[in-house]
Design a protein around this motif. Sequence first.
Motif, mmCIF file in Angstrom:
data_model
loop_
_atom_site.group_PDB
_atom_site.id
_atom_site.type_symbol
_atom_site.label_atom_id
_atom_site.label_comp_id
_atom_site.label_asym_id
_atom_site.label_seq_id
_atom_site.Cartn_x
_atom_site.Cartn_y
_atom_site.Cartn_z
ATOM 1 N N ALA A 1 86.932 -70.667 44.127
ATOM 2 C CA ALA A 1 85.468 -70.816 44.133
ATOM 3 C C ALA A 1 85.035 -71.959 45.042
ATOM 4 O O ALA A 1 83.959 -71.907 45.648
ATOM 5 C CB ALA A 1 84.955 -71.045 42.713
ATOM 6 N N ALA A 2 85.886 -72.978 45.147
ATOM 7 C CA ALA A 2 85.558 -74.140 45.975
ATOM 8 C C ALA A 2 85.587 -73.823 47.472
ATOM 9 O O ALA A 2 85.254 -74.696 48.284
ATOM 10 C CB ALA A 2 86.500 -75.297 45.666
ATOM 11 N N GLY B 1 83.416 -72.087 48.578
ATOM 12 C CA GLY B 1 81.979 -72.290 48.792
ATOM 13 C C GLY B 1 81.683 -73.713 49.233
ATOM 14 O O GLY B 1 80.757 -73.957 50.023
ATOM 15 N N SER B 2 82.471 -74.672 48.750
ATOM 16 C CA SER B 2 82.311 -76.068 49.153
ATOM 17 C C SER B 2 82.762 -76.274 50.591
ATOM 18 O O SER B 2 82.151 -77.050 51.338
ATOM 19 C CB SER B 2 83.118 -76.976 48.213
ATOM 20 O OG SER B 2 82.863 -76.661 46.862
ATOM 21 N N PHE C 1 77.172 -66.083 44.641
ATOM 22 C CA PHE C 1 78.194 -66.349 45.661
ATOM 23 C C PHE C 1 78.149 -65.285 46.760
ATOM 24 O O PHE C 1 78.241 -65.593 47.959
ATOM 25 C CB PHE C 1 79.586 -66.348 45.025
ATOM 26 C CG PHE C 1 80.006 -67.664 44.418
ATOM 27 C CD1 PHE C 1 80.206 -68.781 45.210
ATOM 28 C CD2 PHE C 1 80.224 -67.767 43.052
ATOM 29 C CE1 PHE C 1 80.608 -69.985 44.647
ATOM 30 C CE2 PHE C 1 80.626 -68.968 42.476
ATOM 31 C CZ PHE C 1 80.816 -70.076 43.281
ATOM 32 N N LEU D 1 75.017 -71.952 47.978
ATOM 33 C CA LEU D 1 76.387 -72.324 47.620
ATOM 34 C C LEU D 1 76.468 -73.739 47.076
ATOM 35 O O LEU D 1 77.272 -74.030 46.186
ATOM 36 C CB LEU D 1 77.300 -72.185 48.844
ATOM 37 C CG LEU D 1 77.606 -70.758 49.279
ATOM 38 C CD1 LEU D 1 78.368 -70.742 50.601
ATOM 39 C CD2 LEU D 1 78.417 -70.021 48.207
ATOM 40 N N THR E 1 78.161 -73.420 43.395
ATOM 41 C CA THR E 1 79.569 -73.806 43.327
ATOM 42 C C THR E 1 79.840 -74.865 42.264
ATOM 43 O O THR E 1 80.644 -74.630 41.353
ATOM 44 C CB THR E 1 80.092 -74.266 44.703
ATOM 45 O OG1 THR E 1 79.891 -73.235 45.663
ATOM 46 C CG2 THR E 1 81.579 -74.600 44.626
ATOM 47 N N HIS F 1 85.007 -79.639 44.203
ATOM 48 C CA HIS F 1 83.862 -79.354 45.084
ATOM 49 C C HIS F 1 83.758 -80.422 46.168
ATOM 50 O O HIS F 1 83.607 -80.114 47.356
ATOM 51 C CB HIS F 1 82.583 -79.301 44.258
ATOM 52 C CG HIS F 1 81.321 -79.217 45.069
ATOM 53 N ND1 HIS F 1 80.983 -78.114 45.825
ATOM 54 C CD2 HIS F 1 80.308 -80.114 45.237
ATOM 55 C CE1 HIS F 1 79.829 -78.319 46.423
ATOM 56 N NE2 HIS F 1 79.403 -79.530 46.084
#
Length: 519
Positions: free
Chosen positions: A29-30, A32-33, A104, A141, A145, A165
Amino acid sequence: MLQHAVSHTDATKISRKTSVYNYAIVAFAAIGSIIYGYDSSVIATTLGQPTFYTYFNLATAGQPGYEYTTQITGACNGLAQAGGFFGCIINSWTADRFGRIRSFQIASLFCILGATIQAAAVNIPMLLVFRFVNGLGVGMLLVVTPMYLSELSPPQTRGFLVGQHGAFLAIGYNIAAWTGFGCFFAKNGSLAWRLPLAMQVIFPVILLTGSFWMPRSPRWLITQDRGDEALSVISRLHQSPSDPDNVFATAEYNQMVAQIEFERIQRDGRMGFISGWKLLLTKPSYRRRAALGFGIMFGAQCTGVLVINNYQVTLFPGLGVGPALSLALYCVYLFIALIGNTTCGWIVDRLGRRKMFLIGLIGSACALIGETIFAALSEKTTNHVILGSAVFFIFAYIPFFSTFVDTTMYIYMSEIFPSEVRSHGVALSVAGQWLATICFLQSAPTAFANIGYKFYLVFIFCTIALWFAVYFFFPETQNLSLEEMAKMFGDDVVVTFEKEMEAADGKIRPSHVEVMDKV
C-alpha cells in the motif's frame, strides 16, 4: 446488528508481534507513498535541467525575461499543489462511498493520465494542466495511504507501520533525485527532462494492478455492516501460531464494532458526505481534532521543508555551486531524508508523538537560524567558508525534520479521528499541507528574487510557534487503539482493547453500546 466474535484461547499467552502478512500489505500500500514522493520531487530535478528551459524558451537567472520564468516555475508547483488540495476533498467522498481500495484505484488512474501527458507536453499550458491532473491523484493518495495503513495496524506497532508511509515517500524522493541527476548527462536534451516525468507512470500502474488483491479496511467494512468480511480481514492480518483461535483479532474486532455502533447510535443514522463534514466541524471534540490535524500538517510546511526541497537546485547557484553539483547535492540531501524518515518508524512507538515533534522542531529552528545568518552573509561575499556554511545548514535542517517531524505528522493526523469522520478529518488535515505549500511554493521564486535570505525569517517564526502549539495543545496518542483515541478528546470509549482481550475467553458482554469507560 453486528455480532461479537467469541474465542477461547488464553489471552495472556498471545504474541503481539505484527504478522508478515500485515507487513506485506502495508509495504505494498505504501507504493502510494512512493508515488507522492516521486511526483512531488520530480519537478525539482526538472527545474534543474538546462534543456527544460531551452525547450520552452524560458530565460535563466540573470537573463531578460527571468521574471516570467519564475512565474512558470511557481505555476508548475502551485498547480500540482492545487490539484493535491482538490484530490483531498475528492478522497473524503470516495473513501467512504466506495472504500479505501477504490480510492487507491481512482487516484492511480489520475496519476497515470497526468504523468503521460506531462511527459509528452509540447507547450507550457499542456504541461501545467496535467500537473494539476496529476496533483489530483497524488492528493488522494496522500490522504488514503496513511489512513489505510492506520486502519490496518495494531496499536503497539501503528507508529512503525504507518511510519512506512514516511519511509516510502522518501524512497520516492530519492528515485526522482537520482533519475534527474542521471538524466542531466543525457545527450538527448529532450530526454533529460521528459524521461523523469514519464517515469511517474510506473508506480501508479503497479499499485493499480496489485490493488485488486489488497484487503479492504476492516473499519470501513464494519461501517458498511459487513462484519463477517471485517473479521476475516482482521484474523488474517493478525494470524499467529500462538493464537490459533484468533483472540487478538477477536478483541480488536469487538472493540471496533462496539465503538462504531456507539457512534452510529449517537448520531442516529449513517454518515453521508455533507453530514460528515458538518459533524467534523460542529462537534467540539471533533473540531478540536480537526484543528490539531490541520494545524500540524499546515504548520510543518511552514517550517520551509518543501521550499528548501523544491528550490534548492535553483538556490545552490547563488551560493557558488554549479548545475551538476547542485543536482548531486540534492541527491545527498534526499538520501539523508530517507535515513531520517526510516529511523522515525523505529523510534516513534518508543518515544511517543509529542517528544518526536518537540525535538524535531527545535532542531529545525536552529538549522534555519544558521541558514539565515550565512545566507545573509553570502549575499555580500564570495568567501568559500561562508558559502559552504550556508550549504551546510541546508543539510543540517533535514535530519531533524525527516527523523522527528515528517513521518510523525502523518502518523498523528491519521490516528486521531473516529471512524465516522476519519476520511473527512484526514482529508482536512492533508488539505492543510497542500494549502501551505501552495502559498509558499507559489511565492518562493518571487520572494527569493526580491528579499533573498529574509524569506527564511518566516520559516523560523512559524517553526517556533508550532513548537509551542505542540507543547501546550497536542495530547499523546502512543499505544492507543484508534477507538480509544476518543478518551484523549473527552469522548466516550465503549470498551478498551485490554478489556476485550480479558473478555476474549467467551465471556463477552452482551451489549455493544453500554459505555464501560467514560474518561
